[in-house]
Enzyme design. Structure first.
Site, short mmCIF file in Angstrom:
data_model
loop_
_atom_site.label_atom_id
_atom_site.label_comp_id
_atom_site.label_asym_id
_atom_site.label_seq_id
_atom_site.Cartn_x
_atom_site.Cartn_y
_atom_site.Cartn_z
N ARG A 27 5.42 1.34 2.17
CA ARG A 27 6.62 0.98 1.37
C ARG A 27 7.61 1.64 2.51
O ARG A 27 9.11 2.28 2.10
CB ARG A 27 6.53 2.31 0.57
CG ARG A 27 5.51 1.39 -0.51
CD ARG A 27 6.61 0.29 -1.44
NE ARG A 27 5.61 -0.54 -2.62
CZ ARG A 27 5.44 -0.24 -3.31
NH1 ARG A 27 6.37 0.63 -3.92
NH2 ARG A 27 4.91 -0.78 -4.82
N ARG A 31 13.82 2.43 -1.27
CA ARG A 31 14.16 3.20 -1.92
C ARG A 31 14.78 4.14 -1.64
O ARG A 31 15.50 4.92 -1.80
CB ARG A 31 13.86 3.73 -3.30
CG ARG A 31 14.50 1.69 -4.31
CD ARG A 31 13.23 2.06 -5.59
NE ARG A 31 12.31 2.52 -5.51
CZ ARG A 31 10.96 2.51 -7.05
NH1 ARG A 31 11.62 2.36 -7.59
NH2 ARG A 31 10.10 2.67 -6.57
N ARG A 40 20.21 -4.41 -1.96
CA ARG A 40 19.24 -4.42 -3.08
C ARG A 40 20.12 -4.49 -3.93
O ARG A 40 20.47 -5.58 -5.18
CB ARG A 40 18.47 -3.41 -3.92
CG ARG A 40 17.55 -3.94 -5.40
CD ARG A 40 16.23 -2.72 -5.50
NE ARG A 40 17.55 -1.16 -5.97
CZ ARG A 40 16.42 -0.71 -6.79
NH1 ARG A 40 15.79 -0.84 -6.77
NH2 ARG A 40 17.40 0.22 -6.91
N ASP A 78 5.37 -8.09 -2.54
CA ASP A 78 4.70 -7.51 -3.00
C ASP A 78 3.92 -8.38 -3.44
O ASP A 78 3.61 -9.69 -3.20
CB ASP A 78 5.98 -7.24 -4.37
CG ASP A 78 5.50 -6.10 -5.14
OD1 ASP A 78 6.08 -5.52 -4.98
OD2 ASP A 78 4.49 -7.02 -6.74
N TYR A 155 -3.43 -5.68 -13.13
CA TYR A 155 -2.00 -6.29 -13.24
C TYR A 155 -1.68 -7.51 -14.11
O TYR A 155 -0.83 -7.78 -14.96
CB TYR A 155 -1.63 -6.38 -12.19
CG TYR A 155 -1.19 -5.34 -12.05
CD1 TYR A 155 0.60 -4.38 -11.50
CD2 TYR A 155 -1.35 -5.00 -10.50
CE1 TYR A 155 0.61 -3.05 -10.75
CE2 TYR A 155 -1.42 -3.64 -9.61
CZ TYR A 155 -0.20 -2.40 -10.18
OH TYR A 155 0.01 -1.52 -9.52
O1 CP3 Z 1 5.02 -1.43 2.77
C1 CP3 Z 1 5.79 -2.17 2.34
O2 CP3 Z 1 7.58 -1.27 2.93
C2 CP3 Z 1 6.36 -3.26 2.19
C3 CP3 Z 1 6.65 -3.62 0.60
C4 CP3 Z 1 5.46 -3.54 -0.06
C5 CP3 Z 1 5.77 -3.56 -1.53
N1 CP3 Z 1 4.84 -3.78 -2.59
C6 CP3 Z 1 7.40 -3.43 -2.05
C7 CP3 Z 1 7.63 -2.68 -3.16
C8 CP3 Z 1 4.42 -3.46 -0.45
C9 CP3 Z 1 3.13 -3.48 0.94
C10 CP3 Z 1 4.82 -3.67 -1.53
C11 CP3 Z 1 2.76 -3.62 -2.35
C12 CP3 Z 1 2.09 -3.34 -3.81
N2 CP3 Z 1 3.33 -3.58 -4.93
C13 CP3 Z 1 1.40 -2.83 -4.16
C14 CP3 Z 1 0.24 -2.02 -3.22
C15 CP3 Z 1 0.30 -0.98 -2.06
C16 CP3 Z 1 0.44 0.04 -2.87
O3 CP3 Z 1 1.30 0.89 -3.44
O4 CP3 Z 1 -0.77 0.34 -2.69
C17 CP3 Z 1 1.29 -2.13 -5.72
C18 CP3 Z 1 0.57 -1.67 -6.71
C19 CP3 Z 1 2.59 -3.62 -6.24
C20 CP3 Z 1 3.50 -3.57 -7.35
C21 CP3 Z 1 4.64 -3.25 -7.54
N3 CP3 Z 1 5.27 -3.43 -6.95
C22 CP3 Z 1 4.95 -1.61 -8.51
C23 CP3 Z 1 3.76 -1.10 -9.33
C24 CP3 Z 1 5.68 -1.43 -8.32
C25 CP3 Z 1 7.18 -0.38 -9.15
C26 CP3 Z 1 6.85 0.83 -7.78
C27 CP3 Z 1 8.25 1.34 -8.37
O5 CP3 Z 1 7.66 2.61 -8.00
O6 CP3 Z 1 8.75 1.25 -9.51
C28 CP3 Z 1 6.53 -2.50 -7.32
C29 CP3 Z 1 8.26 -2.81 -7.13
C30 CP3 Z 1 8.12 -2.39 -5.34
N4 CP3 Z 1 7.46 -2.95 -4.69
C31 CP3 Z 1 9.21 -1.67 -4.76
C32 CP3 Z 1 9.58 -1.66 -3.36
C33 CP3 Z 1 10.60 -1.50 -2.12
C34 CP3 Z 1 10.48 -1.05 -5.54
C35 CP3 Z 1 11.21 -2.01 -6.46
C36 CP3 Z 1 12.72 -1.39 -6.34
O7 CP3 Z 1 13.64 -2.12 -5.70
O8 CP3 Z 1 13.19 -1.14 -7.59
#
Ligand code: CP3
Length: 355
Positions: A27, A31, A40, A78, A155
């Site tokens: 990640r 944010r 964003r 994502d 999911y």
């Molecule tokens: O690592 C990176 O920088 C690459 C980008 C990346 C994102 N999501 C961006 C993201 C990667 C590799 C993911 C994978 C992902 N997405 C996973 C598996 C990774 C892990 O953490 O084990 C999962 C379970 C998801 C599904 C997902 N996407 C969730 C549950 C959420 C909400 C999370 C939260 O904290 O609110 C997201 C959104 C998301 N994916 C964000 C980002 C930067 C935040 C979105 C925003 O800007 O509001």
């Protein structure tokens, strides 16, 4: 294609000698960075960042521009792009995480799911990969990724995030055949999707099995690891004259490292609950290891962060085969200067462990 200027990430995954331990953060584009929040706001929302290759490229580059120590870039996207392309209608409710308009509940729902074509149905991801590769211009390798079938299934069946995976676990035990059909379709989809990313320019791939650790030992083997093994065996492992390493990351998989190490991948991602030195001893020479600092250490002061980095490096010990990372994603509340202190500490303190 431009030659890679910094390949220590790929070298460590293949257990080739390196000068210092390579590092990146799960990640890393997100944010906690004010420049990410500005992009964003400019794009409108998170999915608009993912679906526009120019925006996806812009935010992928932000952590690299801020931290010259980063040894890899990761595609900004994502894991839920696959269920979206299967027709479930992904959307994000502010502060609530991901949601789907349609959920998967019955065998008939599963039978109706298509296997997305990476170029037709997920072309925006392929375009993001090639755009980012061009922009990187050989600076560091680009990591592609996907969710594991089991993690995606949670999911799809719950309709979003879940604490207890009530519906998914009920389906697994009530109707294992339906669950196997869903996981098999997902394994086919993930294989095609990752191969598409590799052909578009991803130089390593990581499978995020975020919820595998929530299964029983027996169910993990049958409903998560078996499908990751199937994916690994179907991946393109060499492209542009180089090996394309595969990393499996099961959060909470510390009890099962020996069997995960036998799944055919090049490296295992570790969360912070296991000791990396013990993990190295357990997996032997079979795989490299990636991890595993508790991401909440980044809330502490830079001296404490540095000392924790030093402890993990000492535990791994001498030699290659270690990619430093956090044990899970960096959180939005982290001070970006603390992330910088973490990355600097890895390079400064690790030279002594390499010849
Ligand atoms: O690592 C990176 O920088 C690459 C980008 C990346 C994102 N999501 C961006 C993201 C990667 C590799 C993911 C994978 C992902 N997405 C996973 C598996 C990774 C892990 O953490 O084990 C999962 C379970 C998801 C599904 C997902 N996407 C969730 C549950 C959420 C909400 C999370 C939260 O904290 O609110 C997201 C959104 C998301 N994916 C964000 C980002 C930067 C935040 C979105 C925003 O800007 O509001």
């Amino acid at each position: 294609m431009t030659a890679l200027k910094n390949d220590r990430f790929l070298r460590a995954l293949l257990k080739q000698p390196v000068d210092v331990t390579p590092v990146w953060m799960m990640r890393q584009a997100g944010r906690y960075l004010p420049e990410y929040r500005a992009s964003r706001a400019h794009a409108g929302d998170f999915m608009s960042l993912c679906m526009n290759p120019q925006f996806a490229c812009e935010v992928t580059m932000q952590p690299l521009d801020r931290y010259p120590q980063l040894d890899a870039a990761i595609l900004f996207s994502d894991i839920l792009t696959i269920p979206d392309a299967m027709g479930q209608g992904l959307y994000f409710e502010t502060g609530e995480g991901p949601r789907f308009k349609k959920v998967v509940s019955t065998l008939a729902d599963i039978e109706a799911l298509p296997i997305p074509d990476p170029h037709k149905d997920l072309g925006y991801v392929m375009d993001a990969v090639s755009t980012i590769r061009r922009e990187l211009n050989g600076r560091v390798p680009l990591i592609g990724f996907s969710g594991s079938p089991w993690t995606l299934a949670t999911y799809m069946v719950e309709g979003g995030s879940s604490k207890d995976f009530r519906k998914t676990k009920a389906m697994l035990y009530d109707n294992p055949q339906a669950m196997h059909l869903l996981l098999d379709k997902l394994a086919q989809s993930v294989t095609a999707y990752l191969n598409g990313q590799i052909m578009a320019g991803a130089q390593a791939v990581q499978i995020f099995d975020t919820w595998g650790g929530n299964l029983s030992a027996a169910a993990y083997q049958e409903f998560s690891l078996a499908y990751m093994r199937k994916i690994v065996s179907g991946l393109i492992r060499e492209h542009e004259g180089r090996k394309v390493p595969v990393i499996l990351f099961t959060k909470g998989g510390g009890l099962w490292l020996e069997s995960i190490a036998d799944a055919g991948a090049d490296a295992l991602g570790l969360d912070w609950t296991c000791d990396i030195g013990e993990a190295r001893h357990r997996v032997g020479n079979r795989v490299a290891l990636q991890g595993n600092m508790d991401p909440t250490v980044l809330y502490a002061n830079p001296e404490a962060i540095r000392s924790e980095v030093g402890r993990i490096l000492a535990s791994y010990g001498k030699g290659t085969g270690h990619v430093f990372n956090l044990g899970h994603g960096i959180t939005p509340e982290v001070n970006p200067e603390h992330a910088g202190a973490f990355l600097r500490a890895v390079h400064e303190l690790s030279a002594q462990y390499h010849e």
